[in-house]
Design a protein around this motif. Structure first.
Motif, PDB file in Angstrom:
ATOM      1  N   VAL A 158      -8.827  -0.701 -12.049  1.00  0.00           N
ATOM      2  CA  VAL A 158      -9.586  -1.789 -11.416  1.00  0.00           C
ATOM      3  C   VAL A 158     -11.065  -1.401 -11.403  1.00  0.00           C
ATOM      4  CG1 VAL A 158      -7.695  -2.686 -10.014  1.00  0.00           C
ATOM      5  CG2 VAL A 158      -9.116  -0.834  -9.118  1.00  0.00           C
ATOM      6  N   ASP A 159     -11.923  -2.422 -11.481  1.00  0.00           N
ATOM      7  CA  ASP A 159     -13.366  -2.169 -11.560  1.00  0.00           C
ATOM      8  C   ASP A 159     -13.944  -1.623 -10.259  1.00  0.00           C
ATOM      9  OD1 ASP A 159     -14.275  -3.372 -14.294  1.00  0.00           O
ATOM     10  OD2 ASP A 159     -12.917  -4.872 -13.441  1.00  0.00           O
ATOM     11  N   PHE A 160     -13.447  -2.153  -9.137  1.00  0.00           N
ATOM     12  CA  PHE A 160     -14.002  -1.789  -7.830  1.00  0.00           C
ATOM     13  C   PHE A 160     -12.873  -1.591  -6.825  1.00  0.00           C
ATOM     14  CE2 PHE A 160     -16.790  -5.069  -9.813  1.00  0.00           C
ATOM     15  CZ  PHE A 160     -17.797  -4.214 -10.251  1.00  0.00           C
ATOM     16  N   ILE A 161     -13.087  -0.687  -5.872  1.00  0.00           N
ATOM     17  CA  ILE A 161     -12.117  -0.468  -4.792  1.00  0.00           C
ATOM     18  C   ILE A 161     -12.852  -0.404  -3.460  1.00  0.00           C
ATOM     19  CG2 ILE A 161     -10.356   1.053  -3.819  1.00  0.00           C
ATOM     20  CD1 ILE A 161      -9.743   2.076  -6.605  1.00  0.00           C
ATOM     21  N   LEU A 162     -12.342  -1.130  -2.469  1.00  0.00           N
ATOM     22  CA  LEU A 162     -12.831  -1.062  -1.097  1.00  0.00           C
ATOM     23  C   LEU A 162     -11.733  -0.468  -0.227  1.00  0.00           C
ATOM     24  CD1 LEU A 162     -14.461  -4.592  -0.617  1.00  0.00           C
ATOM     25  CD2 LEU A 162     -15.524  -2.489  -1.451  1.00  0.00           C
ATOM     26  N   ASP A 163     -12.065   0.563   0.534  1.00  0.00           N
ATOM     27  CA  ASP A 163     -11.105   1.171   1.466  1.00  0.00           C
ATOM     28  C   ASP A 163     -11.469   0.811   2.896  1.00  0.00           C
ATOM     29  OD1 ASP A 163      -9.272   2.949   2.820  1.00  0.00           O
ATOM     30  OD2 ASP A 163     -11.022   4.232   3.114  1.00  0.00           O
ATOM     31  N   PHE A 164     -10.582   0.071   3.554  1.00  0.00           N
ATOM     32  CA  PHE A 164     -10.779  -0.292   4.949  1.00  0.00           C
ATOM     33  C   PHE A 164      -9.712   0.327   5.854  1.00  0.00           C
ATOM     34  CE2 PHE A 164     -12.607  -4.432   3.076  1.00  0.00           C
ATOM     35  CZ  PHE A 164     -13.863  -3.872   2.960  1.00  0.00           C
ATOM     36  N   ASP A 188      -8.030   4.228   5.274  1.00  0.00           N
ATOM     37  CA  ASP A 188      -7.991   5.686   5.426  1.00  0.00           C
ATOM     38  C   ASP A 188      -8.425   6.335   4.112  1.00  0.00           C
ATOM     39  OD1 ASP A 188      -7.272   8.409   5.600  1.00  0.00           O
ATOM     40  OD2 ASP A 188      -5.642   7.974   6.995  1.00  0.00           O
ATOM     41  N   THR A 189      -9.661   6.785   4.061  1.00  0.00           N
ATOM     42  CA  THR A 189     -10.208   7.351   2.824  1.00  0.00           C
ATOM     43  C   THR A 189      -9.397   8.548   2.343  1.00  0.00           C
ATOM     44  OG1 THR A 189     -12.391   6.746   3.657  1.00  0.00           O
ATOM     45  CG2 THR A 189     -12.327   8.147   1.708  1.00  0.00           C
ATOM     46  N   ASN A 190      -9.071   9.467   3.255  1.00  0.00           N
ATOM     47  CA  ASN A 190      -8.337  10.667   2.870  1.00  0.00           C
ATOM     48  C   ASN A 190      -6.962  10.346   2.304  1.00  0.00           C
ATOM     49  OD1 ASN A 190      -9.852  12.085   5.703  1.00  0.00           O
ATOM     50  ND2 ASN A 190     -10.255  12.785   3.628  1.00  0.00           N
ATOM     51  N   PHE A 191      -6.245   9.475   2.978  1.00  0.00           N
ATOM     52  CA  PHE A 191      -4.870   9.159   2.576  1.00  0.00           C
ATOM     53  C   PHE A 191      -4.815   8.524   1.195  1.00  0.00           C
ATOM     54  CE2 PHE A 191      -1.053   6.538   2.400  1.00  0.00           C
ATOM     55  CZ  PHE A 191      -0.079   7.435   2.812  1.00  0.00           C
ATOM     56  N   TYR A 192      -5.777   7.659   0.889  1.00  0.00           N
ATOM     57  CA  TYR A 192      -5.741   6.918  -0.371  1.00  0.00           C
ATOM     58  C   TYR A 192      -6.632   7.518  -1.459  1.00  0.00           C
ATOM     59  CZ  TYR A 192      -3.243   3.283   2.161  1.00  0.00           C
ATOM     60  OH  TYR A 192      -2.303   2.603   2.890  1.00  0.00           O
ATOM     61  N   TRP A 193      -7.237   8.664  -1.185  1.00  0.00           N
ATOM     62  CA  TRP A 193      -8.221   9.205  -2.125  1.00  0.00           C
ATOM     63  C   TRP A 193      -7.642   9.434  -3.519  1.00  0.00           C
ATOM     64  CZ3 TRP A 193     -13.123   8.939  -2.458  1.00  0.00           C
ATOM     65  CH2 TRP A 193     -13.844   9.780  -3.304  1.00  0.00           C
ATOM     66  N   ASP A 194      -6.497  10.098  -3.619  1.00  0.00           N
ATOM     67  CA  ASP A 194      -5.910  10.376  -4.929  1.00  0.00           C
ATOM     68  C   ASP A 194      -5.537   9.088  -5.650  1.00  0.00           C
ATOM     69  OD1 ASP A 194      -6.221  13.077  -4.539  1.00  0.00           O
ATOM     70  OD2 ASP A 194      -4.133  13.442  -3.984  1.00  0.00           O
ATOM     71  N   SER A 195      -5.016   8.126  -4.919  1.00  0.00           N
ATOM     72  CA  SER A 195      -4.632   6.846  -5.532  1.00  0.00           C
ATOM     73  C   SER A 195      -5.858   6.092  -6.026  1.00  0.00           C
ATOM     74  CB  SER A 195      -3.872   5.981  -4.518  1.00  0.00           C
ATOM     75  OG  SER A 195      -2.654   6.589  -4.139  1.00  0.00           O
ATOM     76  N   MET A 196      -6.930   6.121  -5.225  1.00  0.00           N
ATOM     77  CA  MET A 196      -8.157   5.440  -5.647  1.00  0.00           C
ATOM     78  C   MET A 196      -8.752   6.111  -6.880  1.00  0.00           C
ATOM     79  SD  MET A 196     -10.071   4.219  -2.114  1.00  0.00           S
ATOM     80  CE  MET A 196     -10.255   5.841  -1.364  1.00  0.00           C
ATOM     81  N   HIS A 252       0.812  -1.219   0.000  1.00  0.00           N
ATOM     82  CA  HIS A 252       0.000   0.000   0.000  1.00  0.00           C
ATOM     83  C   HIS A 252       0.847   1.270   0.000  1.00  0.00           C
ATOM     84  CE1 HIS A 252       0.757  -1.110   4.249  1.00  0.00           C
ATOM     85  NE2 HIS A 252       0.963   0.185   4.377  1.00  0.00           N
ATOM     86  N   GLN A 253       2.148   1.144   0.275  1.00  0.00           N
ATOM     87  CA  GLN A 253       2.990   2.335   0.405  1.00  0.00           C
ATOM     88  C   GLN A 253       3.289   2.996  -0.940  1.00  0.00           C
ATOM     89  OE1 GLN A 253       6.262   0.759   2.653  1.00  0.00           O
ATOM     90  NE2 GLN A 253       5.119   0.721   4.579  1.00  0.00           N
ATOM     91  N   ASP A 254       3.106   2.277  -2.038  1.00  0.00           N
ATOM     92  CA  ASP A 254       3.257   2.841  -3.386  1.00  0.00           C
ATOM     93  C   ASP A 254       2.156   2.243  -4.245  1.00  0.00           C
ATOM     94  OD1 ASP A 254       4.167   4.141  -5.624  1.00  0.00           O
ATOM     95  OD2 ASP A 254       5.874   2.804  -5.964  1.00  0.00           O
ATOM     96  N   LEU A 255       0.907   2.556  -3.872  1.00  0.00           N
ATOM     97  CA  LEU A 255      -0.249   1.813  -4.348  1.00  0.00           C
ATOM     98  C   LEU A 255      -0.417   1.823  -5.864  1.00  0.00           C
ATOM     99  CD1 LEU A 255      -2.568   0.087  -3.355  1.00  0.00           C
ATOM    100  CD2 LEU A 255      -3.942   2.162  -3.090  1.00  0.00           C
ATOM    101  N   VAL A 256      -0.375   2.998  -6.476  1.00  0.00           N
ATOM    102  CA  VAL A 256      -0.630   3.089  -7.908  1.00  0.00           C
ATOM    103  C   VAL A 256       0.388   2.276  -8.698  1.00  0.00           C
ATOM    104  CG1 VAL A 256      -0.731   4.636  -9.901  1.00  0.00           C
ATOM    105  CG2 VAL A 256      -1.785   5.319  -7.729  1.00  0.00           C
ATOM    106  N   ASN A 257       1.652   2.479  -8.417  1.00  0.00           N
ATOM    107  CA  ASN A 257       2.690   1.754  -9.150  1.00  0.00           C
ATOM    108  C   ASN A 257       2.642   0.264  -8.870  1.00  0.00           C
ATOM    109  OD1 ASN A 257       3.831   3.958 -10.517  1.00  0.00           O
ATOM    110  ND2 ASN A 257       5.090   4.511  -8.744  1.00  0.00           N
ATOM    111  N   GLU A 258       2.362  -0.104  -7.621  1.00  0.00           N
ATOM    112  CA  GLU A 258       2.301  -1.524  -7.265  1.00  0.00           C
ATOM    113  C   GLU A 258       1.195  -2.234  -8.040  1.00  0.00           C
ATOM    114  OE1 GLU A 258       3.608  -3.704  -4.533  1.00  0.00           O
ATOM    115  OE2 GLU A 258       5.390  -2.464  -4.754  1.00  0.00           O
ATOM    116  N   VAL A 259       0.024  -1.614  -8.109  1.00  0.00           N
ATOM    117  CA  VAL A 259      -1.095  -2.224  -8.826  1.00  0.00           C
ATOM    118  C   VAL A 259      -0.788  -2.312 -10.317  1.00  0.00           C
ATOM    119  CG1 VAL A 259      -3.517  -1.922  -9.494  1.00  0.00           C
ATOM    120  CG2 VAL A 259      -2.825  -1.566  -7.113  1.00  0.00           C
ATOM    121  N   ARG A 260      -0.249  -1.259 -10.875  1.00  0.00           N
ATOM    122  CA  ARG A 260       0.019  -1.245 -12.314  1.00  0.00           C
ATOM    123  C   ARG A 260       1.169  -2.170 -12.692  1.00  0.00           C
ATOM    124  NH1 ARG A 260      -1.804   5.049 -13.533  1.00  0.00           N
ATOM    125  NH2 ARG A 260      -4.019   4.447 -13.645  1.00  0.00           N
ATOM    126  N   ASN A 261       2.117  -2.347 -11.788  1.00  0.00           N
ATOM    127  CA  ASN A 261       3.204  -3.302 -12.047  1.00  0.00           C
ATOM    128  C   ASN A 261       2.694  -4.740 -12.089  1.00  0.00           C
ATOM    129  OD1 ASN A 261       5.114  -1.284 -12.220  1.00  0.00           O
ATOM    130  ND2 ASN A 261       5.808  -1.498 -10.093  1.00  0.00           N
TER     131      ASN A 261
END
Length: 337
Positions: A218-224, A226-234, A203-212
């Protein structure tokens, strides 16, 4: 009856952050069950309420928290129709009522389910809150189904936690989704894979990790987490016309316009909405818990218990909250009375 509560919101290291006390056994009325509790679990909501419910005051009577329990029905209210005395039950409770950190509790039958027959008390006690949350967010908020969504991708931020552990299983086994979960430690990565995640990313480099891993979107995202912290990445990772849902709340307004060009939907999930507002479909939680019990008994879902403490006491609750507040808990923690 014996209970554990608090009168002031104190750091968990303080002597009176939890106190042992005696109080009257409650009497069930109308749709209520009186349950003799045998095991409970702890959740992040517990320590968040302990930290805030009496922050600037001292309560006249101790507040009992705790929102997961297993026990036996000892008495019933006059309008009860779903259960009888002697039934073994499990439930997550109601935020507006006294909690489960006690020998007995009254609880509305419409948010109670039958205890899984193949699981121990402690393994059953850790299920209700997380299962209801994961089920509602996938089926009630996002309205996903096997028929229309099988094979699509879902990113679960916080895969090794209590809700994430159940959400991975539901997404994989009931919906046929390709599950990407986040975790960073070797033990939490292994846990996510054990729960059924197809891919685990840091999760520390979410966008690059997922794309790598080969997922541009992705079709769906669940945040369990921190909504604020991950908002831009989501907002970056979600597929056009996709759906994001979160349980974590927000300390500042969310910039929903980041989702506009992609026509992305966003949903909040709070498992307590139905009981807090006495919604017309409140009994749906009874049905969900029964379905989850059946899935556990059939081996479709597996339990998420990781550790068990023993005894109803302030010291045991302090230990449990200390561990939970560390933010490193994998799976679920139970307390067996």
């Amino acid at each position: 009856m014996k209970a554990v509560g608090f009168k002031s919101s104190l750091p968990i290291v303080e002597e009176n952050s939890f106190i042992d006390f005696e109080t009257d056994k409650p009497v069930p009325v109308q749709h209520q069950l009186l349950v003799k509790i045998r095991a409970i679990s702890v959740n992040p909501v517990d320590f968040k309420i302990r930290q805030s419910a009496a922050k600037d005051s001292v309560l006249e009577h101790p507040k009992i928290i705790g929102w997961d329990a297993v026990g036996t029905v000892e008495a019933i209210g006059e309008n009860v129709s779903l259960f009888k005395v002697g039934d073994e039950v499990y439930y997550a409770g109601d935020l507006t009522k006294q909690g489960s950190n006690a020998e007995y509790q009254v609880i509305d039958e419409r948010i109670v389910g039958k205890k899984p027959t193949t699981l121990s008390d402690e393994a059953s006690a850790v299920i209700p809150l997380t299962a209801l949350t994961a089920w509602e967010i996938l089926f009630d908020r996002m309205r996903l189904s096997l028929e229309k969504d099988k094979g699509k991708s879902i990113l679960i931020i916080g895969g090794a936690g209590g809700v994430g552990s159940i959400a991975i299983q539901l997404a994989k086994k009931l919906l046929g989704l390709t599950v990407i979960a986040t975790a960073s430690r070797p033990e939490s990565i292994a846990w996510c894979k054990e729960m059924g995640a197809d891919v685990v990313v840091n999760h520390q480099d979410l966008v690059n990790e997922v794309r790598n891993e080969g997922f541009q979107f992705v079709d769906f995202i669940l945040d369990f987490v921190d909504t604020n912290f991950y908002w831009d990445s989501m907002a970056e990772l979600i597929k056009p016309q996709g759906h994001i849902a979160s349980i974590t709340g927000s300390t500042v307004p969310l910039l929903l316009n980041k989702l506009k060009t992609k026509s992305v939907s966003f949903s909040w999930e709070l498992m307590y909405t139905r009981s807090m507002f006495q919604t017309e479909d409140m009994i749906q939680q009874h049905h969900i818990l029964n379905q989850v019990a059946d899935l556990l008994d059939e081996g479709v879902l597996v339990g998420t218990l990781k550790e068990t403490l023993h005894g109803l006491s302030a010291d045991v609750l302090k230990k449990a909250h200390t561990q939970l507040e560390s933010g490193k808990t994998i799976g679920k923690l139970a307390i067996k009375f």
